[in-house]
Design an enzyme around this catalytic site. Structure first.
Site, PDB file in Angstrom:
ATOM      1  N   CYS A 164      -4.575   9.744  -6.427  1.00  0.00           N
ATOM      2  CA  CYS A 164      -4.486   9.258  -7.799  1.00  0.00           C
ATOM      3  C   CYS A 164      -5.729   9.574  -8.621  1.00  0.00           C
ATOM      4  O   CYS A 164      -5.702   9.480  -9.849  1.00  0.00           O
ATOM      5  CB  CYS A 164      -4.190   7.768  -7.840  1.00  0.00           C
ATOM      6  N   LYS A 173       2.402  -4.794   3.385  1.00  0.00           N
ATOM      7  CA  LYS A 173       3.539  -3.907   3.538  1.00  0.00           C
ATOM      8  C   LYS A 173       3.094  -2.486   3.202  1.00  0.00           C
ATOM      9  O   LYS A 173       2.912  -2.143   2.045  1.00  0.00           O
ATOM     10  CB  LYS A 173       4.704  -4.294   2.621  1.00  0.00           C
ATOM     11  N   PRO A 174       2.900  -1.635   4.216  1.00  0.00           N
ATOM     12  CA  PRO A 174       2.620  -0.233   3.947  1.00  0.00           C
ATOM     13  C   PRO A 174       3.895   0.473   3.489  1.00  0.00           C
ATOM     14  O   PRO A 174       4.985  -0.108   3.484  1.00  0.00           O
ATOM     15  CB  PRO A 174       2.165   0.319   5.306  1.00  0.00           C
ATOM     16  N   ALA A 192       5.243   2.919 -12.663  1.00  0.00           N
ATOM     17  CA  ALA A 192       6.607   2.406 -12.825  1.00  0.00           C
ATOM     18  C   ALA A 192       6.886   1.266 -11.856  1.00  0.00           C
ATOM     19  O   ALA A 192       7.417   0.216 -12.248  1.00  0.00           O
ATOM     20  CB  ALA A 192       7.617   3.535 -12.638  1.00  0.00           C
ATOM     21  N   SER A 230       2.731   3.754  -7.945  1.00  0.00           N
ATOM     22  CA  SER A 230       3.028   4.323  -9.251  1.00  0.00           C
ATOM     23  C   SER A 230       3.026   3.244 -10.331  1.00  0.00           C
ATOM     24  O   SER A 230       3.261   2.057 -10.062  1.00  0.00           O
ATOM     25  CB  SER A 230       4.387   5.021  -9.234  1.00  0.00           C
ATOM     26  N   GLU A 270       2.006  12.226 -14.183  1.00  0.00           N
ATOM     27  CA  GLU A 270       1.370  12.351 -12.874  1.00  0.00           C
ATOM     28  C   GLU A 270       2.253  13.203 -11.973  1.00  0.00           C
ATOM     29  O   GLU A 270       3.424  12.890 -11.730  1.00  0.00           O
ATOM     30  CB  GLU A 270       1.158  10.974 -12.246  1.00  0.00           C
ATOM     31  N   GLU A 284      -3.478  -1.193  -8.815  1.00  0.00           N
ATOM     32  CA  GLU A 284      -4.133   0.125  -8.878  1.00  0.00           C
ATOM     33  C   GLU A 284      -3.010   1.142  -8.933  1.00  0.00           C
ATOM     34  O   GLU A 284      -2.319   1.384  -7.949  1.00  0.00           O
ATOM     35  CB  GLU A 284      -5.033   0.342  -7.659  1.00  0.00           C
ATOM     36  N   ALA A 302       0.834  -1.203   0.000  1.00  0.00           N
ATOM     37  CA  ALA A 302       0.000   0.000   0.000  1.00  0.00           C
ATOM     38  C   ALA A 302       0.872   1.258   0.000  1.00  0.00           C
ATOM     39  O   ALA A 302       2.010   1.235   0.469  1.00  0.00           O
ATOM     40  CB  ALA A 302      -0.925   0.000   1.219  1.00  0.00           C
ATOM     41  N   TRP A 315       1.635   5.672   0.561  1.00  0.00           N
ATOM     42  CA  TRP A 315       1.696   6.570   1.709  1.00  0.00           C
ATOM     43  C   TRP A 315       0.627   7.667   1.705  1.00  0.00           C
ATOM     44  O   TRP A 315       0.499   8.396   2.683  1.00  0.00           O
ATOM     45  CB  TRP A 315       3.070   7.244   1.786  1.00  0.00           C
TER      46      TRP A 315
END
Length: 521
Positions: A293, A184-185, A240, A238, A408, A259, A158, A160
């Protein structure tokens, strides 16, 4: 700021939640969580390494048979209790979210936390409705039905920008469907994900069902995605990085939900309510300091309204109050870090060579003796120079193929471009690699109907921009990824569809056996 963050005491035993307890990471490296509003250190913790990921996956694997074997009603009851605990801890969650992210307390209090509680309540109900196709005799001689079964251990990553909500979006559908999970945040914002797992434990969800590892993506994240006992990965971040996640997941034939980035168009037709569109554009581009986003980033305005729209947006942006995230009057907080602030500023500065900055375009660094910054209409409060602040920014006269239109930015920056015909507006709206969200503004139902059909995005709002609800899916087209968060549609990601077929004839020899035995039957 530190005295307004009592939740720090929760993490004295470490920032990894594995098998129902907090423990320190074993990577040998530490990370300092920085308050982006002041630059002050909130907490330094030991990062997770490969061994911690292995331990978390093992805990999830051990907990899986019991949790998968629970009845839908039992899982539903546990999630209802979970929603109640989240509601009880609402103030603490809001404070922790604002401290680590720098988002205004009114955003955490009115958006992030209640949205998370509602999401938990929704999935508590949805856990009872994991349905397949009705039983039927589709072949004539057999009865078929479809089972939905949990898939196993999920390993999710996830971002930030909305740590609490993203933890909910990843964890809740997975566990409602009977899976166990390792999340894993982002290492930048570990607090509310850890508190989310603690709240689940408080609600009686068994140890090992929800595990949290806080580590760097390059080691802990990649190891989690590639782990042989992890059967599915859900990643938000992202495009990438999403490509890298896909490479790793593909190597182990994992199920994958992505996502990714967005560059949402905000399409204003010439019959739109101008005041509503202006208000929506400023709110939709600046929510969470533009670190969303789905934020409105490209406004395409039909030429008869273009000049008035630009003028009104600039004027309204100049009234937005930057300040201490914990002040109730603050409208917009800092970006997540100074490094990210500098990245946003770099994109805007490069745009000065081919476009015009109407307002903003700088950090609030100079202040008058009364504590207000006159260069921003008197709306920036003194004392912000140490934070990662950036003024609301409006850019015009950019080309459609320019960096500021196509890339973005993830900051408080709105680009406005004119268009003439409806065909041109819809074409421009679709003219980026992304397709996560969009909005259209018009009083004409036929115009909006056409736009909602032809714009390639996972969500299209009409005469609004940003609202999300638990009952509806969230996910993108094109380079914005695939798969859905939230809603019952998210169960498609977290369940295995199994066809079960019963013979109804009791015949030893079936008619189709002739393909093997021919006339010997």
């Amino acid at each position: 700021m530190g005295n307004r963050f009592p939740a720090r005491d929760r993490f004295a035993d470490g920032a990894q939640f594995i098998g129902g307890r907090l423990r320190p990471g074993t990577s040998g490296r530490t990370h300092a969580v920085i308050d982006p509003a002041t630059g002050e250190e909130l907490l330094t913790y030991e990062l997770a390494g490969v061994a911690d990921v292995d331990a978390a996956v093992a805990a999830a694997l051990a907990a899986y048979p019991g949790w998968a074997g629970a009845t839908p009603g039992e899982r539903s009851d546990a999630l209802h209790r979970f929603a109640a605990v989240l509601a009880d801890w609402a103030t603490e969650f809001a404070e922790a979210e604002s401290a680590q992210c720098g988002k205004p307390i009114k955003l955490s209090t009115e958006f992030d936390v209640p949205g998370t509680v509602d999401n938990a309540a929704f999935f508590a109900g949805a856990a009872r409705h994991l349905e397949g196709a009705s039983a039927g005799e589709y072949s004539g001689d057999h009865t078929s039905y479809v089972r939905r079964e949990p898939i196993g251990v999920v390993g999710s990553i996830a971002p930030w920008n909305y740590p609490l909500q993203m933890a909910a979006w990843k964890i809740l559908p997975a566990v409602a469907a009977g899976n166990t999970i390792v999340l894993k945040p982002s290492e930048l914002t570990p607090f509310t994900s850890l508190m989310f797992a603690q709240a689940a434990q408080e609600a009686g969800i068994p140890d090992g069902v929800i595990n949290i590892v806080n580590g760097a993506g390059s080691d802990a994240g990649e190891h989690l995605v590639g782990h042989p006992d992890v059967v599915m990965t859900s990643f938000t971040g992202s495009t990438a990085v999403g490509k890298r996640v896909a490479e790793i997941a593909t190597a182990t034939v994992k199920r994958l939900h992505l996502e990714l980035g967005g560059k949402a168009p905000f399409l204003v037709f010439d019959d739109a309510d101008l005041d509503a569109a202006v208000q929506g554009a400023v709110a939709g581009s600046l929510i969470n300091t533009g670190q969303d986003c789905t934020a409105a980033t490209r406004a395409y305005v039909q030429r008869p309204l273009y000049d008035a729209f630009v003028s009104a947006v600039a004027a309204l942006m100049d009234t937005v109050r930057l300040g201490d995230p914990f002040a109730p009057s603050t409208d917009m907080g800092p970006l997540i870090s100074h490094a990210h602030r500098d990245r946003v500023a770099g994109i805007v500065d490069r745009a000065r060579g081919y476009a015009r900055v109407v307002t903003g375009g700088s950090a609030p660094e100079s202040f008058d003796p009364d504590g207000l910054a006159p260069e921003n209409g008197g709306t920036v409060r003194a004392g912000l120079a140490d934070g990662a602040y950036y003024r609301p920014t409006l850019v015009v006269d950019a080309a459609q193929d320019s960096e500021i239109v196509q890339s973005e930015i993830f900051g408080p920056v709105l680009v406005v471009l004119p268009f003439d015909s409806d065909d041109e507006g819809i074409r421009l709206a679709n003219d980026t690699p992304y397709g996560l969200a969009a909005s259209v503004w018009s009083r004409d139902v036929y115009r909006t109907g056409r736009a909602t059909r032809e714009i390639k995005a996972g969500c299209v709002w009409v005469n609004d921009h940003i609202p999300i609800i638990s009952e509806m899916p969230h996910g993108g087209y094109k380079s914005s990824g695939y798969g859905k968060d939230m809603s019952a549609y998210s169960f498609e990601e977290y369940t295995q569809v199994k066809h079960v077929m019963y013979d109804n004839t009791a015949a030893v020899r079936k008619d189709w056996h002739r393909t093997i035995f021919g006339d010997r039957l």
